[in-house]
Write a protein that holds these residues in place. Structure first.
Motif, PDB file in Angstrom:
ATOM      1  N   PRO A 237      38.806  30.089  44.663  1.00 58.25           N
ATOM      2  CA  PRO A 237      38.658  31.570  44.992  1.00 58.25           C
ATOM      3  C   PRO A 237      37.106  32.195  45.192  1.00 58.25           C
ATOM      4  CG  PRO A 237      40.346  31.517  43.214  1.00 58.25           C
ATOM      5  CD  PRO A 237      39.796  30.011  43.311  1.00 58.25           C
ATOM      6  N   ARG A 238      36.194  31.220  44.434  1.00 61.40           N
ATOM      7  CA  ARG A 238      34.757  31.667  44.442  1.00 61.40           C
ATOM      8  C   ARG A 238      34.293  31.444  45.899  1.00 61.40           C
ATOM      9  NH1 ARG A 238      35.151  27.115  41.163  1.00 61.40           N
ATOM     10  NH2 ARG A 238      33.455  25.527  42.073  1.00 61.40           N
ATOM     11  N   TRP A 239      34.817  30.650  46.483  1.00 65.77           N
ATOM     12  CA  TRP A 239      34.180  30.056  47.831  1.00 65.77           C
ATOM     13  C   TRP A 239      34.933  30.889  49.036  1.00 65.77           C
ATOM     14  CZ3 TRP A 239      33.851  24.047  47.574  1.00 65.77           C
ATOM     15  CH2 TRP A 239      32.819  23.582  46.809  1.00 65.77           C
ATOM     16  N   LEU A 240      35.583  31.870  48.832  1.00 70.24           N
ATOM     17  CA  LEU A 240      36.210  32.604  49.933  1.00 70.24           C
ATOM     18  C   LEU A 240      35.519  33.607  50.469  1.00 70.24           C
ATOM     19  CD1 LEU A 240      40.096  32.585  48.851  1.00 70.24           C
ATOM     20  CD2 LEU A 240      38.795  31.002  50.433  1.00 70.24           C
ATOM     21  N   GLY A 241      34.336  34.385  49.597  1.00 67.65           N
ATOM     22  CA  GLY A 241      33.542  35.321  50.160  1.00 67.65           C
ATOM     23  C   GLY A 241      33.270  35.114  51.695  1.00 67.65           C
TER      24      GLY A 241
ATOM     25  N   PRO B 154      42.544  38.744  52.756  1.00 63.19           N
ATOM     26  CA  PRO B 154      43.933  38.209  52.542  1.00 63.19           C
ATOM     27  C   PRO B 154      44.399  37.686  51.380  1.00 63.19           C
ATOM     28  CG  PRO B 154      42.762  36.719  53.796  1.00 63.19           C
ATOM     29  CD  PRO B 154      41.906  37.765  53.414  1.00 63.19           C
ATOM     30  N   LEU B 155      45.652  37.828  51.033  1.00 64.13           N
ATOM     31  CA  LEU B 155      46.189  36.917  49.952  1.00 64.13           C
ATOM     32  C   LEU B 155      45.918  35.503  50.180  1.00 64.13           C
ATOM     33  CD1 LEU B 155      47.989  37.421  47.313  1.00 64.13           C
ATOM     34  CD2 LEU B 155      49.772  36.661  48.684  1.00 64.13           C
TER      35      LEU B 155
ATOM     36  N   HIS C 205      41.458  42.663  45.509  1.00 59.50           N
ATOM     37  CA  HIS C 205      41.133  43.059  44.401  1.00 59.50           C
ATOM     38  C   HIS C 205      40.675  42.189  43.380  1.00 59.50           C
ATOM     39  CE1 HIS C 205      44.402  45.555  45.753  1.00 59.50           C
ATOM     40  NE2 HIS C 205      43.841  46.398  45.357  1.00 59.50           N
ATOM     41  N   ASP C 206      40.161  40.830  44.021  1.00 59.84           N
ATOM     42  CA  ASP C 206      39.450  39.690  42.989  1.00 59.84           C
ATOM     43  C   ASP C 206      40.367  39.631  41.637  1.00 59.84           C
ATOM     44  OD1 ASP C 206      37.766  37.867  41.945  1.00 59.84           O
ATOM     45  OD2 ASP C 206      36.367  39.496  41.395  1.00 59.84           O
ATOM     46  N   ARG C 207      41.461  39.264  41.929  1.00 54.10           N
ATOM     47  CA  ARG C 207      42.362  38.747  40.742  1.00 54.10           C
ATOM     48  C   ARG C 207      43.177  37.604  41.056  1.00 54.10           C
ATOM     49  NH1 ARG C 207      46.890  42.848  39.780  1.00 54.10           N
ATOM     50  NH2 ARG C 207      46.855  42.959  41.942  1.00 54.10           N
TER      51      ARG C 207
ATOM     52  N   GLY D 241      39.559  31.067  35.898  1.00 58.03           N
ATOM     53  CA  GLY D 241      39.576  32.314  35.004  1.00 58.03           C
ATOM     54  C   GLY D 241      40.558  33.485  35.511  1.00 58.03           C
ATOM     55  N   ALA D 242      40.139  34.638  35.184  1.00 53.78           N
ATOM     56  CA  ALA D 242      40.841  35.770  35.810  1.00 53.78           C
ATOM     57  C   ALA D 242      40.550  36.521  37.053  1.00 53.78           C
ATOM     58  CB  ALA D 242      40.728  36.851  34.531  1.00 53.78           C
ATOM     59  N   THR D 243      39.162  35.871  37.305  1.00 53.14           N
ATOM     60  CA  THR D 243      38.556  36.423  38.570  1.00 53.14           C
ATOM     61  C   THR D 243      37.910  35.360  39.259  1.00 53.14           C
ATOM     62  OG1 THR D 243      36.574  37.010  37.802  1.00 53.14           O
ATOM     63  CG2 THR D 243      38.005  38.722  37.676  1.00 53.14           C
ATOM     64  N   ALA D 244      37.409  35.476  40.502  1.00 55.44           N
ATOM     65  CA  ALA D 244      36.837  34.278  41.117  1.00 55.44           C
ATOM     66  C   ALA D 244      35.562  33.740  40.432  1.00 55.44           C
ATOM     67  CB  ALA D 244      36.592  34.865  42.851  1.00 55.44           C
TER      68      ALA D 244
END
Length: 276
Positions: A52-56, A66-67, A81-83, A117-120
């Motif tokens: 997820p952290r590389w999607l920005g 998007p999902l 929502h960064d979840r 973790g819980a977020t990106a």
């Protein structure tokens, strides 16, 4: 497609080598084509090996969040929502077992693990950890180097096995029959990298979870990809589309082959399906 509307229920695209060009950009044509899909009411989902952290940059290029199915299906991520909505992990026992197997079968291979973790960008969780000497297949300044036993001490969404300059397919061919059903092996680059996920975790399994979350029928999926880690979702899809630059095995598994990622191959198919 034989539904009354003759329109897909869900569109999913890989990122690297597929949705973005070789400069890692979403082109204006692709952005417009994806926007038309979303405007029609059909969900568009990213399905990528990236965490997820590389999607920005991809989200910025698309102009909406998007999902996303990340880490080859191991993570379902709400980019808006960064979840992190869910994650399938390799237990520590399996990580240790695979590390021992790699040491014997592929001596000298580097090992790393991707955690979530819980977020990106959850600072409470080191996201990428590696044993000393691990050499990345791509630029990744965010990793934490630690002793091998510490790297293997927590569950991981993905384990990475790296031999710079080796052939990824050959590495996977050695390990796959030995690993069996204890884990799922794939690769997204030819440059000496094998990616290991929990058993049964693929982009196809992740997309089924995404479809359930969105409340749509996955049987009407159109999916785009270019590397062997995309094959499960292309086979799952009603229309699996390989890029012109795709690995030969991906082209063989697809229902059609579009132009390369550098020639707006994804956009061209979406424009045709949506009548533009």
């Amino acid at each position: 497609m034989d539904r009354p509307t003759d329109r897909p229920t869900l569109v999913a695209s890989d990122v690297d080598g597929t949705l973005i060009d070789d400069d890692e950009r979403v082109t204006p044509r692709t952005r417009t084509a994806v926007a038309a899909v979303v405007a029609s009411g059909t969900p568009f989902v990213l399905a990528t090996g990236r965490p997820p952290r590389w999607l920005g940059p991809v989200v910025d290029g698309l102009g909406f969040a998007p999902l996303a199915v990340c880490a080859n299906g191991a993570v379902l991520y709400d980019a808006e929502h960064d979840r992190v909505l869910g994650a399938s992990t390799l237990p520590v026992e399996t990580l240790a077992w695979i590390a021992d197997l790699v040491e014997y079968e592929l001596p000298g291979a580097g090992l790393a693990a991707e955690r979530i973790g819980a977020t990106a960008h959850d600072t409470a969780t080191p996201q990428f950890v590696s044993a000393p000497g691990y050499e990345h297949a791509w630029l990744n300044p965010e990793h934490t180097e630690m002793a091998p036993e510490d790297m293997l001490s927590s569950p991981a969404i993905k384990m990475l096995i790296r031999i710079p300059g080796a052939d990824s397919a050959a590495m996977a061919a050695i390990l796959r029959p030995l690993v069996g059903e204890r884990a799922d092996l794939t690769y997204s680059t030819n440059n000496g990298l094998v990616e290991v996920s929990a058993p049964g975790v693929t982009k196809a399994s992740g997309l089924q979870l995404a479809a359930d979350r969105l409340g749509v029928d996955a049987s009407g999926l159109v999916a785009f990809g270019d590397m062997p880690n995309d094959i499960p979702m292309l086979e799952m899809a009603e229309r699996g589309v390989a890029m012109g630059n795709a690995h030969p095995e991906v082209k063989a598994a697809a229902d059609e082959v579009t132009l390369a990622n550098t020639r707006d191959g994804v956009a061209r198919v979406l424009e045709r399906l949506w009548g533009h």
